[in-house]
Design a protein around this motif. Structure first.
Motif, PDB file in Angstrom:
ATOM      1  N   VAL A   1       0.869  -1.166   0.000  1.00 40.93           N
ATOM      2  CA  VAL A   1       0.000   0.000   0.000  1.00 40.93           C
ATOM      3  C   VAL A   1       0.914   1.226   0.000  1.00 40.93           C
ATOM      4  CG1 VAL A   1      -1.756   1.302   1.249  1.00 40.93           C
ATOM      5  CG2 VAL A   1      -1.849  -1.202   1.203  1.00 40.93           C
ATOM      6  N   ALA A   2       0.907   1.962  -1.108  1.00 44.91           N
ATOM      7  CA  ALA A   2       1.821   3.085  -1.284  1.00 44.91           C
ATOM      8  C   ALA A   2       1.167   4.382  -0.822  1.00 44.91           C
ATOM      9  CB  ALA A   2       2.254   3.186  -2.739  1.00 44.91           C
ATOM     10  N   GLN A   3       1.497   4.783   0.394  1.00 45.87           N
ATOM     11  CA  GLN A   3       0.924   6.004   0.954  1.00 45.87           C
ATOM     12  C   GLN A   3       1.535   7.237   0.304  1.00 45.87           C
ATOM     13  OE1 GLN A   3       2.368   7.204   4.857  1.00 45.87           O
ATOM     14  NE2 GLN A   3       3.751   5.451   4.852  1.00 45.87           N
ATOM     15  N   GLY A   4       0.819   8.353   0.424  1.00 44.16           N
ATOM     16  CA  GLY A   4       1.342   9.630  -0.024  1.00 44.16           C
ATOM     17  C   GLY A   4       1.663  10.503   1.176  1.00 44.16           C
ATOM     18  N   ILE A   5       1.304  11.771   1.114  1.00 48.14           N
ATOM     19  CA  ILE A   5       1.541  12.680   2.234  1.00 48.14           C
ATOM     20  C   ILE A   5       0.337  12.612   3.161  1.00 48.14           C
ATOM     21  CG2 ILE A   5       2.055  15.041   2.913  1.00 48.14           C
ATOM     22  CD1 ILE A   5       3.061  15.533   0.064  1.00 48.14           C
ATOM     23  N   VAL A   6       0.584  12.178   4.383  1.00 46.45           N
ATOM     24  CA  VAL A   6      -0.484  11.969   5.358  1.00 46.45           C
ATOM     25  C   VAL A   6      -0.222  12.855   6.572  1.00 46.45           C
ATOM     26  CG1 VAL A   6      -1.678  10.261   6.787  1.00 46.45           C
ATOM     27  CG2 VAL A   6      -0.754   9.600   4.551  1.00 46.45           C
ATOM     28  N   GLY A   7      -1.273  13.400   7.122  1.00 45.88           N
ATOM     29  CA  GLY A   7      -1.148  14.283   8.280  1.00 45.88           C
ATOM     30  C   GLY A   7      -0.889  13.515   9.555  1.00 45.88           C
ATOM     31  N   THR A   8       0.369  13.082   9.755  1.00 44.08           N
ATOM     32  CA  THR A   8       0.760  12.315  10.935  1.00 44.08           C
ATOM     33  C   THR A   8       1.868  13.043  11.680  1.00 44.08           C
ATOM     34  OG1 THR A   8       2.439  11.053   9.728  1.00 44.08           O
ATOM     35  CG2 THR A   8       0.207  10.142   9.781  1.00 44.08           C
ATOM     36  N   ASP A   9       2.249  12.487  12.834  1.00 41.03           N
ATOM     37  CA  ASP A   9       3.304  13.102  13.642  1.00 41.03           C
ATOM     38  C   ASP A   9       4.618  13.205  12.881  1.00 41.03           C
ATOM     39  OD1 ASP A   9       1.536  13.316  15.706  1.00 41.03           O
ATOM     40  OD2 ASP A   9       2.316  11.618  16.854  1.00 41.03           O
ATOM     41  N   ILE A  10       4.888  12.231  11.998  1.00 40.22           N
ATOM     42  CA  ILE A  10       6.159  12.240  11.276  1.00 40.22           C
ATOM     43  C   ILE A  10       6.277  13.451  10.361  1.00 40.22           C
ATOM     44  CG2 ILE A  10       5.419  10.903   9.245  1.00 40.22           C
ATOM     45  CD1 ILE A  10       8.074   9.370   9.468  1.00 40.22           C
ATOM     46  N   ASN A  11       5.130  14.017   9.956  1.00 36.49           N
ATOM     47  CA  ASN A  11       5.127  15.197   9.093  1.00 36.49           C
ATOM     48  C   ASN A  11       4.803  16.491   9.831  1.00 36.49           C
ATOM     49  OD1 ASN A  11       5.706  13.804   6.655  1.00 36.49           O
ATOM     50  ND2 ASN A  11       3.577  13.141   6.522  1.00 36.49           N
ATOM     51  N   SER A  12       4.677  16.386  11.146  1.00 31.37           N
ATOM     52  CA  SER A  12       4.209  17.544  11.920  1.00 31.37           C
ATOM     53  C   SER A  12       5.170  18.717  11.862  1.00 31.37           C
ATOM     54  CB  SER A  12       3.965  17.142  13.373  1.00 31.37           C
ATOM     55  OG  SER A  12       5.176  16.696  13.979  1.00 31.37           O
ATOM     56  N   GLY A  13       6.455  18.433  11.725  1.00 30.21           N
ATOM     57  CA  GLY A  13       7.445  19.490  11.738  1.00 30.21           C
ATOM     58  C   GLY A  13       7.281  20.512  10.624  1.00 30.21           C
ATOM     59  N   TRP A  14       6.777  20.054   9.471  1.00 34.44           N
ATOM     60  CA  TRP A  14       6.644  20.999   8.350  1.00 34.44           C
ATOM     61  C   TRP A  14       5.202  21.217   7.903  1.00 34.44           C
ATOM     62  CZ3 TRP A  14       4.928  19.380   3.402  1.00 34.44           C
ATOM     63  CH2 TRP A  14       4.756  18.004   3.252  1.00 34.44           C
ATOM     64  N   LEU A  15       4.280  20.439   8.466  1.00 35.30           N
ATOM     65  CA  LEU A  15       2.880  20.563   8.046  1.00 35.30           C
ATOM     66  C   LEU A  15       1.996  21.273   9.065  1.00 35.30           C
ATOM     67  CD1 LEU A  15       1.722  17.264   6.271  1.00 35.30           C
ATOM     68  CD2 LEU A  15       1.814  19.567   5.329  1.00 35.30           C
ATOM     69  N   ARG A  16       1.996  20.779  10.286  1.00 36.83           N
ATOM     70  CA  ARG A  16       1.017  21.255  11.260  1.00 36.83           C
ATOM     71  C   ARG A  16       1.252  22.721  11.624  1.00 36.83           C
ATOM     72  NH1 ARG A  16       0.519  15.925  15.167  1.00 36.83           N
ATOM     73  NH2 ARG A  16      -0.432  14.580  13.590  1.00 36.83           N
ATOM     74  N   GLY A  17       0.182  23.461  11.607  1.00 33.71           N
ATOM     75  CA  GLY A  17       0.262  24.866  11.920  1.00 33.71           C
ATOM     76  C   GLY A  17       0.785  25.725  10.792  1.00 33.71           C
ATOM     77  N   ASN A  18       1.018  25.097   9.642  1.00 34.72           N
ATOM     78  CA  ASN A  18       1.529  25.822   8.476  1.00 34.72           C
ATOM     79  C   ASN A  18       0.510  25.685   7.353  1.00 34.72           C
ATOM     80  OD1 ASN A  18       2.897  26.725   6.145  1.00 34.72           O
ATOM     81  ND2 ASN A  18       4.888  26.030   6.932  1.00 34.72           N
ATOM     82  N   ALA A  19      -0.396  26.636   7.268  1.00 41.26           N
ATOM     83  CA  ALA A  19      -1.497  26.549   6.301  1.00 41.26           C
ATOM     84  C   ALA A  19      -0.981  26.490   4.867  1.00 41.26           C
ATOM     85  CB  ALA A  19      -2.432  27.744   6.462  1.00 41.26           C
ATOM     86  N   GLU A  20       0.091  27.188   4.589  1.00 35.27           N
ATOM     87  CA  GLU A  20       0.640  27.192   3.228  1.00 35.27           C
ATOM     88  C   GLU A  20       1.190  25.818   2.861  1.00 35.27           C
ATOM     89  OE1 GLU A  20       4.023  29.544   0.540  1.00 35.27           O
ATOM     90  OE2 GLU A  20       3.517  30.243   2.551  1.00 35.27           O
ATOM     91  N   ALA A  21       1.910  25.186   3.804  1.00 38.08           N
ATOM     92  CA  ALA A  21       2.465  23.856   3.550  1.00 38.08           C
ATOM     93  C   ALA A  21       1.347  22.832   3.383  1.00 38.08           C
ATOM     94  CB  ALA A  21       3.391  23.452   4.687  1.00 38.08           C
ATOM     95  N   GLU A  22       0.308  22.914   4.226  1.00 37.39           N
ATOM     96  CA  GLU A  22      -0.808  21.985   4.118  1.00 37.39           C
ATOM     97  C   GLU A  22      -1.528  22.146   2.778  1.00 37.39           C
ATOM     98  OE1 GLU A  22      -3.533  21.800   7.321  1.00 37.39           O
ATOM     99  OE2 GLU A  22      -1.994  21.557   8.858  1.00 37.39           O
ATOM    100  N   SER A  23      -1.706  23.398   2.357  1.00 35.80           N
ATOM    101  CA  SER A  23      -2.371  23.654   1.083  1.00 35.80           C
ATOM    102  C   SER A  23      -1.548  23.104  -0.080  1.00 35.80           C
ATOM    103  CB  SER A  23      -2.597  25.152   0.910  1.00 35.80           C
ATOM    104  OG  SER A  23      -3.170  25.433  -0.353  1.00 35.80           O
ATOM    105  N   HIS A  24      -0.239  23.314  -0.031  1.00 32.07           N
ATOM    106  CA  HIS A  24       0.630  22.808  -1.106  1.00 32.07           C
ATOM    107  C   HIS A  24       0.615  21.284  -1.134  1.00 32.07           C
ATOM    108  CE1 HIS A  24       3.963  22.316  -3.835  1.00 32.07           C
ATOM    109  NE2 HIS A  24       4.606  21.604  -2.918  1.00 32.07           N
ATOM    110  N   ALA A  25       0.720  20.647   0.042  1.00 33.85           N
ATOM    111  CA  ALA A  25       0.717  19.184   0.108  1.00 33.85           C
ATOM    112  C   ALA A  25      -0.582  18.629  -0.460  1.00 33.85           C
ATOM    113  CB  ALA A  25       0.921  18.720   1.544  1.00 33.85           C
TER     114      ALA A  25
END
Length: 257
Positions: free
Chosen positions: A190-214
């Motif tokens: 099962v080939a996952q993509g970009i998922v909103g998990t703790d492993i991605n929290s450093g650059w995703l969470r709280g960053n609306a621009e990064a979340e929108s781009h992802a």
């Protein structure tokens, strides 16, 4: 698929205490599987997963093993064997989910030999020997599900080693499908993509621009959720997926199309 499609099945899942692993464990538990929650360090998180599964009427227990070390697969199965009779009348297994993985971001020029060895030990060697040593426990008609990544099919120089491990895992999956087909055992990635998990929290969470781009990278136009991956795993684990084997199932929402 029925809500108890995995009733009585036994399913060890690695890396279950958080993120995608937790979602997979809880979904398999809701579907009736006896889930062995394999974790490396965080007993409190893993115990929380077990508690949530039990609150929903399921059965689960924890097994602790740190992957990426020599003998890790043997240690995992020893921990499993020591407890399984307390939770399931039959000692065999029906489903293996290799979810634990190390996400390593490093370019070719900066990657160290130690980092290379570590990411391959956790992402490739551990699943290989977990399956190898688990086969004598697996009943015919079983399921092997390896959590891969779209990084295996896309050029991502900033994650060159990680992508290489997932390509190796997909090759392993295809060979398992061929080798174990006569026993009715299926093997899929099962080939996952970009998922909103703790492993991605450093650059995703709280960053609306990064979340929108992802989210914009996916054809479906949003960031992946852990349940998006867990639901696919549950399908592959069920009898409904009995005719699917050797596949790399895209669970990225269409990244890179």
């Amino acid at each position: 698929m029925s809500t108890r499609a995995l009733e009585g099945k036994v399913a060890p899942v690695t890396g279950e205490s958080r993120g995608i692993g937790r979602a997979i464990a809880e979904r398999l538990g809701r579907d009736g599987a006896v889930v062995a929650v394999a974790f490396a360090r965080d007993l409190a998180e893993a115990s929380g997963v077990v508690e949530r599964i039990r609150e929903q009427g399921g059965r689960a227990f924890t097994i602790q093993t740190e992957l990426g070390r020599w003998g890790d697969a043997a240690a995992l199965w020893a921990a499993f064997d020591a407890q399984i009779e307390q939770h399931a009348p039959q000692r065999g297994i029906d489903i293996i989910v290799n979810n634990a993985g190390l996400g390593l971001g490093a370019h070719l020029t900066s990657l160290t030999e130690e980092e290379f060895d570590e990411v391959f030990a956790i992402n490739v060697r551990a699943p290989f020997f977990i399956v190898q040593q688990g086969l004598d426990r697996m009943r015919d008609g079983g399921r092997i599900i390896n959590i891969s990544s779209c990084a295996a099919r896309l050029a991502m120089p900033e994650m060159i080693a990680y992508g290489s491990t997932k390509s190796a895992l997909d090759t392993f999956t295809r060979n398992l499908a061929k080798e174990l087909g006569p026993r009715g055992i299926t093997a899929n990635s099962v080939a996952q993509g970009i998922v909103g998990t703790d492993i991605n929290s450093g650059w995703l969470r709280g960053n609306a621009e990064a979340e929108s781009h992802a989210g914009s990278l996916a054809a479906l136009g949003r960031l992946g959720q852990t349940s998006d991956v867990a639901d696919i795993v549950a399908f592959l684990a069920s009898d409904d997926a009995r005719w699917i084997t050797g596949g790399v199932i895209d669970a990225s929402g269409g990244i890179g199309l």
